[in-house]
Design an enzyme around this catalytic site. Structure first.
Site, short mmCIF file in Angstrom:
data_model
loop_
_atom_site.label_atom_id
_atom_site.label_comp_id
_atom_site.label_asym_id
_atom_site.label_seq_id
_atom_site.Cartn_x
_atom_site.Cartn_y
_atom_site.Cartn_z
N GLY A 135 0.79 -1.23 0.00
CA GLY A 135 0.00 0.00 0.00
C GLY A 135 0.82 1.28 0.00
N ASP A 264 -6.58 -0.42 -17.00
CA ASP A 264 -6.83 0.38 -15.80
C ASP A 264 -6.00 1.66 -15.80
OD1 ASP A 264 -4.98 -1.92 -15.48
OD2 ASP A 264 -4.38 -0.86 -13.67
P1 AMP Z 1 -0.24 0.81 -11.34
O1 AMP Z 1 0.70 -0.01 -12.15
O2 AMP Z 1 0.43 1.80 -10.43
O3 AMP Z 1 -1.29 1.43 -12.17
O4 AMP Z 1 -0.95 -0.21 -10.35
C1 AMP Z 1 -1.65 -1.36 -10.77
C2 AMP Z 1 -2.42 -1.95 -9.62
O5 AMP Z 1 -1.52 -2.42 -8.60
C3 AMP Z 1 -3.37 -0.98 -8.93
O6 AMP Z 1 -4.48 -1.72 -8.52
C4 AMP Z 1 -2.55 -0.50 -7.76
O7 AMP Z 1 -3.34 -0.01 -6.71
C5 AMP Z 1 -1.81 -1.78 -7.37
N1 AMP Z 1 -0.55 -1.51 -6.65
C6 AMP Z 1 0.61 -1.05 -7.17
N2 AMP Z 1 1.55 -0.93 -6.22
C7 AMP Z 1 0.99 -1.32 -5.04
C8 AMP Z 1 1.44 -1.44 -3.69
N3 AMP Z 1 2.68 -1.12 -3.32
N4 AMP Z 1 0.55 -1.89 -2.78
C9 AMP Z 1 -0.70 -2.23 -3.11
N5 AMP Z 1 -1.19 -2.15 -4.36
C10 AMP Z 1 -0.37 -1.71 -5.33
MG MG Z 2 -2.86 2.43 -12.36
#
Ligand code: AMP
Ligand code: MG
Length: 499
Positions: A135, A264
Site C-alpha cells: 500500500g 486500468d
Molecule cells: P499501477 O501499475 O500503479 O497502475 O498499479 C496497478 C495496480 O496495482 C493498482 O491496482 C494498484 O493499486 C496496485 N498496486 C501497485 N503498487 C501497489 C502497492 N505497493 N501496494 C498495493 N497495491 C499496489
Molecule cells: Mg494504475
C-alpha cells in the site's frame, strides 16, 4: 470487503470545498477509507500554481495541517475519502478486481476555471484492494511521476497534474529499504476503461456510470437519447476513441513511452495517467522498451497506438449492453466506431508530424515522413534533437544534424524536404522550434535527480523540474540538458513499475 479502519483519522480545513459526486452517484464502486499514519512527514515539493488554481494557497499547504492532508495522515473536513474499485486487463490478461491498492480519492474540487477535478493520493497506505502489496510508495517513483507529469503538461499533452510529494519518514521495503512518500495528484477524473470493465458485471450500475462519465467529460452528449440510432452511448464511445487517438498520437510525436498501458491506466477523460515505468526516447527505435516488467515488448514505443486501440476494444465490449438492446446490432455498431480509431490517429499524427517538419498539415507527404523515420532508426538518431537540428539546418547551421545522421545518407531526403519549405526557411525554422521541445526529461537526468533526492539532496530534481517545465525556452545555462545519455547508460537503463 474490509471495513474502514477503526481509529478515526484527524480532519482539518487546510483544503476546503470538497464535493463527492462520484461517491454520491457511484458509491458501490468505492470503499470509504483513510490514509495510514505518517511517522515523520516532510514536504519535498509543492506545485504552488496548481495549489492556487484549486482555491488553496502555498502557505496553507506548507503548514502542518496542509502537509497532513497531502500525506493522507489527516482527511480534509467534509471530505469522504474512498478507495476506488476497478478491474482491468494487465499485459493482456483480465484481472476482475484491481482498485486503488495504495491510493485514495480525497474528493472533487472545482478549480478557478470552473473545472471539476479529483484530488487523489498515491502511496497513502493499504486498502481492501492492496492484494499482495504493502500500500505504500517511495520517494523516487513519486518524484518521477511529479516530474514527468509536469513536463507532459508543459509540452501541452493532456495529463494528470502533480500537486505535491511528501516524504513520510516510513521505511518501505523494496530492493532494500527506501524512504516512503505520498504523491498528491489532480485529474479530470479517475474513471478508466477498467472502471467500466468492473461495472459491466454489476448490471444496473453500467448506465449510471456511463451517464456520470458523459456528464463529467462529454456534457455536450447528455441530451442525446439513451436508445436507438445516434444514442448517447454510441457518441460516448466515439468521443473516447477520438480523445485517446489524439493522446497516443501526442505521445508518438514526443517520443514518450508510457510503459504500462493496461486498461486500468487508460482514462475516459483522455488524460495520460500513472507514470510508472515511463520514459522518453533518446535514439529513435520503434522497439524501444524501458520497463523492467515488459519482457515481451507489448508496450514498446511503436506498439502504443495498436495497444491503445486494443484497450478501446475492451472499453467497447464493456459498453455493448448500452449501445443497442439487440446484441447482434451492438457488436457491428461498436466495431464500426473502433474502426475510426486508425483514421483519427493517422490524422492527428500526420498533422503533428507536419508541424514538427514545418510542412502544410493538410497536404502531408507521408513518404517524406516515413523516410525520415527510417533514416533516424538506421542511425539511432536522437528523437528530440533531430527535429531541432532540422530547424537549425534551415538557418544554415549544419553541425547539429551532422552529429545525428551522416550527410551522405540524409542528403537526398534533405533536398526534398528543403524543396517543400523553399522561400520560407526562417519562418519555418521558428515555427518548428515552437512545437519541437529542446528539453525533455532525459532518462539519465531523471535517474540522477531521483537518486540524489532519495539520498536527501533535492537540488538536481528542482533544477531538472525547472528545465523540463520550460521545454521550448532556450537558455544557455541549460545546454547540458539537451544532450543524450552516454550510450552505456541507455543500453542498461530500465524503469521499474509500481516501486
Ligand atoms: P499501477 O501499475 O500503479 O497502475 O498499479 C496497478 C495496480 O496495482 C493498482 O491496482 C494498484 O493499486 C496496485 N498496486 C501497485 N503498487 C501497489 C502497492 N505497493 N501496494 C498495493 N497495491 C499496489
Ligand atoms: Mg494504475
Amino acid at each position: 470487503m474490509a471495513a474502514i479502519p477503526d481509529s478515526p483519522v484527524e480532519t482539518n480545513t487546510a483544503v476546503c470545498g470538497f464535493e463527492s459526486t462520484f461517491v454520491d452517484e457511484l458509491g458501490v464502486l468505492t470503499v470509504a477509507w483513510q490514509g495510514a499514519e505518517v511517522p515523520d512527514p516532510t514536504l519535498l515539493v509543492l506545485n504552488e500554481q496548481l495549489a492556487t488554481s484549486l482555491g488553496s494557497d502555498a502557505a496553507t499547504l506548507r503548514s502542518d495541517d496542509g502537509v497532513a492532508v497531502l500525506s493522507g495522515a489527516a482527511a480534509p473536513a467534509e471530505s469522504q475519502p474512498v478507495a476506488m474499485a476497478y478491474a482491468g486487463h494487465q499485459f493482456g490478461g483480465y484481472a476482475p478486481l484491481l482498485g486503488d491498492g495504495r491510493a485514495l480519492l480525497l474528493g472533487e474540487l472545482v478549480d478557478t476555471d470552473g473545472r471539476r477535478v479529483d484530488l487523489h493520493l498515491k502511496g497513502s497506505g493499504p486498502t481492501p484492494f492492496s492484494r499482495g502489496g504493502d500500500g505504500f510508495a517511495v520517494v523516487g517513483p513519486m518524484l518521477r511521476e511529479y516530474l514527468v507529469s509536469e513536463a507532459m503538461s508543459a509540452l501541452g499533452i493532456p495529463t494528470t497534474r502533480a500537486l505535491s510529494v511528501v516524504a513520510t519518514g516510513r521505511a518501505v521495503h523494496r530492493n532494500g529499504v527506501e524512504p516512503g512518500a505520498v504523491l498528491a495528484r489532480v485529474a479530470a477524473s479517475h474513471l478508466r476503461v477498467g472502471t467500466f470493465e468492473l461495472a459491466v458485471r454489476q448490471g444496473e450500475i453500467l448506465s449510471t456510470l456511463a451517464d456520470y462519465a458523459i456528464a463529467r467529460h462529454y456534457p455536450e452528449l447528455t441530451e442525446l437519447p439513451a436508445e436507438g440510432e445516434g444514442n448517447r452511448y454510441l457518441a460516448f464511445l466515439e468521443a473516447v476513441v477520438e480523445v485517446q487517438a489524439s493522446l497516443v498520437a501526442r505521445w508518438m510525436l514526443t517520443g514518450f513511452v508510457h510503459g504500462v498501458m493496461n486498461t486500468d491506466n487508460t482514462t475516459i477523460s483522455g488524460e495520460t495517467i500513472d507514470y510508472g515505468p515511463c520514459a522518453f526516447l533518446d535514439a529513435y527505435d520503434p522497439a524501444a522498451v524501458f520497463s523492467s516488467i515488459d519482457q515481451s515488448g507489448r508496450y514498446a514505443f511503436g506498439n502504443q497506438p495498436t495497444v491503445l486501440k486494443w484497450n478501446l476494444a475492451r472499453f467497447a465490449e464493456a459498453l455493448l449492453p448500452l449501445l443497442d438492446s439487440d446484441p447482434n446490432a451492438a457488436i457491428p455498431a461498436a466495431t464500426a466506431i473502433l474502426g475510426t480509431f486508425d483514421e483519427h490517429y493517422e490524422n492527428h499524427y500526420s498533422h503533428g508530424m507536419a508541424a514538427k517538419l514545418g510542412l502544410n498539415g493538410d497536404d502531408v507527404d507521408r513518404a517524406l515522413v516515413d523516410e525520415l523515420l527510417t533514416l533516424m532508426a538506421e542511425h539511432a538518431a536522437d528523437w528530440t534533437a533531430t527535429f531541432r537540428a532540422l530547424a537549425d539546418e534551415l538557418r544554415g547551421h549544419a553541425t547539429p544534424l551532422d552529429h545525428l545522421v551522416p550527410r551522405e545518407d540524409i542528403g537526398p531526403w534533405l533536398t526534398r524536404w528543403r524543396g517543400a519549405v523553399e522561400g520560407r526557411e526562417h519562418d519555418t525554422a521558428d515555427a518548428m522550434d515552437r512545437v519541437n521541445p529542446l528539453y525533455i526529461p532525459r532518462n539519465h537526468r531523471v535517474d540522477e535527480a531521483l537518486r540524489a533526492a532519495t539520498d536527501g539532496d533535492l537540488a538536481p530534481f528542482q533544477k531538472l523540474l525547472e528545465v523540463v517545465t520550460h521545454p521550448f525556452e532556450r537558455r544557455d545555462e541549460w545546454a547540458e540538458y539537451t544532450t543524450p545519455a552516454p550510450r552505456e547508460f541507455n543500453d542498461t537503463f530500465r524503469t521499474f513499475c509500481g516501486t
